[in-house]
Design a protein around this motif. Structure first.
Motif, PDB file in Angstrom:
ATOM      1  N   ASP A   5       0.692  -1.267   0.010  1.00 21.12           N
ATOM      2  CA  ASP A   5      -0.025  -0.032  -0.071  1.00 21.12           C
ATOM      3  C   ASP A   5       0.923   1.312   0.031  1.00 21.12           C
ATOM      4  N   GLY A   6       2.233   1.165  -0.303  1.00 21.55           N
ATOM      5  CA  GLY A   6       2.988   2.367  -0.501  1.00 21.55           C
ATOM      6  C   GLY A   6       2.889   2.852  -1.704  1.00 21.55           C
ATOM      7  N   PRO A   7       3.813   4.088  -1.920  1.00 18.19           N
ATOM      8  CA  PRO A   7       3.833   4.647  -3.077  1.00 18.19           C
ATOM      9  C   PRO A   7       4.283   3.684  -4.289  1.00 18.19           C
ATOM     10  N   GLN A   8       3.623   3.944  -5.574  1.00 21.66           N
ATOM     11  CA  GLN A   8       3.879   3.056  -6.651  1.00 21.66           C
ATOM     12  C   GLN A   8       4.406   3.892  -7.686  1.00 21.66           C
ATOM     13  N   ILE A   9       5.346   3.224  -8.619  1.00 20.36           N
ATOM     14  CA  ILE A   9       5.981   3.813  -9.800  1.00 20.36           C
ATOM     15  C   ILE A   9       5.253   2.753 -10.884  1.00 20.36           C
ATOM     16  N   VAL A  10       4.772   3.344 -11.999  1.00 12.90           N
ATOM     17  CA  VAL A  10       4.182   2.582 -13.136  1.00 12.90           C
ATOM     18  C   VAL A  10       5.179   2.974 -14.231  1.00 12.90           C
ATOM     19  N   GLY A  11       5.643   2.016 -14.937  1.00 11.60           N
ATOM     20  CA  GLY A  11       6.249   2.225 -16.189  1.00 11.60           C
ATOM     21  C   GLY A  11       5.242   1.477 -17.395  1.00 11.60           C
ATOM     22  N   MET A  12       5.383   2.429 -18.569  1.00 17.87           N
ATOM     23  CA  MET A  12       4.316   2.051 -19.470  1.00 17.87           C
ATOM     24  C   MET A  12       5.375   1.698 -20.839  1.00 17.87           C
ATOM     25  N   ASP A  13       4.933   0.562 -21.511  1.00 18.00           N
ATOM     26  CA  ASP A  13       5.483   0.582 -22.979  1.00 18.00           C
ATOM     27  C   ASP A  13       3.990   0.527 -23.647  1.00 18.00           C
ATOM     28  N   LEU A  14       3.948   1.868 -24.360  1.00 12.22           N
ATOM     29  CA  LEU A  14       2.667   2.057 -24.988  1.00 12.22           C
ATOM     30  C   LEU A  14       2.761   1.575 -26.663  1.00 12.22           C
ATOM     31  N   HIS A  15       1.682   0.914 -26.911  1.00 14.52           N
ATOM     32  CA  HIS A  15       1.837   0.629 -28.311  1.00 14.52           C
ATOM     33  C   HIS A  15       0.193   0.662 -28.836  1.00 14.52           C
ATOM     34  N   ARG A  16       0.107   0.615 -30.027  1.00 15.16           N
ATOM     35  CA  ARG A  16      -1.132   0.956 -30.711  1.00 15.16           C
ATOM     36  C   ARG A  16      -2.266  -0.103 -30.192  1.00 15.16           C
ATOM     37  N   ARG A  17      -1.983  -1.305 -30.253  1.00 12.97           N
ATOM     38  CA  ARG A  17      -3.054  -2.395 -29.838  1.00 12.97           C
ATOM     39  C   ARG A  17      -2.893  -2.783 -28.460  1.00 12.97           C
ATOM     40  N   ARG A  18      -1.771  -3.154 -28.026  1.00  9.86           N
ATOM     41  CA  ARG A  18      -1.572  -3.746 -26.699  1.00  9.86           C
ATOM     42  C   ARG A  18      -0.462  -2.763 -26.081  1.00  9.86           C
ATOM     43  N   SER A  19      -0.512  -2.682 -24.796  1.00  7.24           N
ATOM     44  CA  SER A  19       0.494  -1.990 -23.889  1.00  7.24           C
ATOM     45  C   SER A  19       1.065  -2.935 -22.692  1.00  7.24           C
ATOM     46  N   VAL A  20       2.112  -2.449 -22.260  1.00  7.29           N
ATOM     47  CA  VAL A  20       2.619  -3.369 -20.928  1.00  7.29           C
ATOM     48  C   VAL A  20       2.876  -2.390 -19.852  1.00  7.29           C
ATOM     49  N   LEU A  21       2.173  -2.481 -18.836  1.00  3.92           N
ATOM     50  CA  LEU A  21       2.329  -1.601 -17.648  1.00  3.92           C
ATOM     51  C   LEU A  21       3.123  -2.512 -16.395  1.00  3.92           C
ATOM     52  N   VAL A  22       4.276  -1.933 -15.884  1.00  2.00           N
ATOM     53  CA  VAL A  22       4.922  -2.674 -14.900  1.00  2.00           C
ATOM     54  C   VAL A  22       4.541  -1.745 -13.830  1.00  2.00           C
ATOM     55  N   ARG A  23       4.221  -2.255 -12.577  1.00  6.97           N
ATOM     56  CA  ARG A  23       4.262  -1.482 -11.101  1.00  6.97           C
ATOM     57  C   ARG A  23       5.203  -1.923 -10.395  1.00  6.97           C
ATOM     58  N   MET A  24       5.805  -0.799  -9.851  1.00  8.68           N
ATOM     59  CA  MET A  24       6.885  -1.284  -8.867  1.00  8.68           C
ATOM     60  C   MET A  24       6.835  -0.244  -7.558  1.00  8.68           C
ATOM     61  N   THR A  25       7.676  -0.713  -6.349  1.00  9.71           N
ATOM     62  CA  THR A  25       7.725   0.187  -5.431  1.00  9.71           C
ATOM     63  C   THR A  25       9.027   1.137  -5.629  1.00  9.71           C
ATOM     64  N   GLU A  26       8.916   2.193  -4.878  1.00  6.74           N
ATOM     65  CA  GLU A  26      10.013   3.376  -4.822  1.00  6.74           C
ATOM     66  C   GLU A  26      11.214   2.833  -4.924  1.00  6.74           C
ATOM     67  N   ASP A  27      11.578   1.723  -4.286  1.00 11.60           N
ATOM     68  CA  ASP A  27      13.207   1.010  -4.433  1.00 11.60           C
ATOM     69  C   ASP A  27      13.186   0.068  -5.393  1.00 11.60           C
ATOM     70  N   GLY A  28      12.279  -0.039  -6.186  1.00 11.04           N
ATOM     71  CA  GLY A  28      12.373  -0.914  -7.519  1.00 11.04           C
ATOM     72  C   GLY A  28      11.914  -2.300  -7.519  1.00 11.04           C
ATOM     73  N   ARG A  29      11.193  -2.792  -6.322  1.00 12.13           N
ATOM     74  CA  ARG A  29      10.731  -4.090  -6.454  1.00 12.13           C
ATOM     75  C   ARG A  29       9.471  -4.149  -7.182  1.00 12.13           C
ATOM     76  N   LYS A  30       9.544  -5.167  -8.211  1.00  9.31           N
ATOM     77  CA  LYS A  30       8.327  -5.517  -9.198  1.00  9.31           C
ATOM     78  C   LYS A  30       7.329  -5.994  -8.381  1.00  9.31           C
ATOM     79  N   LEU A  31       6.018  -5.094  -8.454  1.00  5.94           N
ATOM     80  CA  LEU A  31       4.798  -5.583  -7.838  1.00  5.94           C
ATOM     81  C   LEU A  31       3.916  -6.601  -8.795  1.00  5.94           C
ATOM     82  N   ALA A  32       3.646  -6.003 -10.059  1.00  3.94           N
ATOM     83  CA  ALA A  32       2.916  -6.664 -11.017  1.00  3.94           C
ATOM     84  C   ALA A  32       3.235  -6.178 -12.531  1.00  3.94           C
TER      85      ALA A  32
END
Length: 83
Positions: A5-32
């Motif tokens: 439940d802490g602050p999250q960073i979301v990285g997005m790889d955006l494409h025309r049809r499908r995109s990938v989102l990675v949610r991480m903690t501030e210290d870089g641990r991958k959440l989903a």
């Protein structure tokens, strides 16, 4: 690690049809990682999973404007220019 439940960073790889989102903690641990259809409704739903005011990193590439519009409703965002 969905219970985080802490602050999250979301990285997005955006494409025309499908995109990938990675949610991480501030210290870089991958959440989903989520692969979604590239639509405003799907993007908004996935960003909501990152809690209140996630920081979002979005590559400023062709077709990114609609995603920036979706994120403008309360997400701090960082545009990343491709090399």
């Amino acid at each position: 690690m969905e219970a985080y439940d802490g602050p999250q960073i979301v990285g997005m790889d955006l494409h025309r049809r499908r995109s990938v989102l990675v949610r991480m903690t501030e210290d870089g641990r991958k959440l989903a990682t989520a692969r979604i259809a590239s639509s405003p409704a799907r993007l908004a739903a996935e960003i909501r999973r990152a809690g209140l005011h996630p920081q979002v990193v979005l590559e400023a590439c062709y077709g990114w404007y609609w995603a920036a519009d979706v994120l403008a409703a309360g997400c701090p965002r960082q545009l990343v220019w491709p090399p």
